[in-house]
Design a protein around this motif. Structure first.
Motif, short mmCIF file in Angstrom:
data_model
loop_
_atom_site.label_atom_id
_atom_site.label_comp_id
_atom_site.label_asym_id
_atom_site.label_seq_id
_atom_site.Cartn_x
_atom_site.Cartn_y
_atom_site.Cartn_z
N LEU A 226 -24.94 3.75 24.85
CA LEU A 226 -25.70 4.97 24.55
C LEU A 226 -25.54 5.43 23.10
O LEU A 226 -26.19 6.38 22.68
N ASN A 227 -24.69 4.74 22.33
CA ASN A 227 -24.49 5.12 20.93
C ASN A 227 -25.76 5.00 20.10
O ASN A 227 -25.90 5.64 19.07
N LEU A 228 -26.70 4.18 20.55
CA LEU A 228 -27.96 4.05 19.83
C LEU A 228 -28.85 5.26 20.04
O LEU A 228 -29.69 5.58 19.20
N ILE A 229 -28.65 5.94 21.17
CA ILE A 229 -29.47 7.10 21.50
C ILE A 229 -28.75 8.40 21.15
O ILE A 229 -29.32 9.29 20.53
N ILE A 230 -27.49 8.51 21.57
CA ILE A 230 -26.69 9.70 21.29
C ILE A 230 -25.84 9.40 20.05
O ILE A 230 -24.77 8.81 20.14
#
Length: 112
Positions: A76-80
């Motif tokens: 999720l680091n790409l989104i958040i």
């Protein structure tokens, strides 16, 4: 393969993709809610950690952002992003500050 079979395959592919999108989006929303809820507790903790340090506003905020960013699963680091968490911390702090001012104004009005 006739046209009806092709339409069925494409429809199934699109519905599967939509289902994955909805499920993934739900997980992202849940993680954002968890991080936002944790922000208040971490802001308070940062205040305690840095209470003896003058002009530590930037350090406190950076500490809180780092702690919250650790809660984000790697996929999720790409989104958040860290910037997104920074904005969440800033808005949470502003809401806390506004609430405190509002309560102080109510208290002062009662005294007068």
């Amino acid at each position: 393969m006739d046209i009806m079979e092709f339409i069925k395959v494409v429809s199934m592919f699109l519905l599967g993709g939509l289902a994955l999108y909805v499920q993934y989006n739900k997980k992202v929303q849940e993680k954002i809610a968890e991080i936002t809820a944790k922000a208040v507790a971490l802001i308070k903790e940062a205040e305690e950690i840095y209470k003896d340090t003058s002009k530590a506003g930037g350090s406190k905020k950076a500490w809180v952002v780092d702690q919250l960013y650790r809660l984000v699963p790697r996929p999720l680091n790409l989104i958040i992003t860290k910037d997104m968490i920074d904005q969440m911390v800033e808005s949470t702090f502003q809401e806390i500050e506004n609430y405190a001012k509002q309560q102080l104004d109510k208290y002062v009005d009662k005294i007068e």
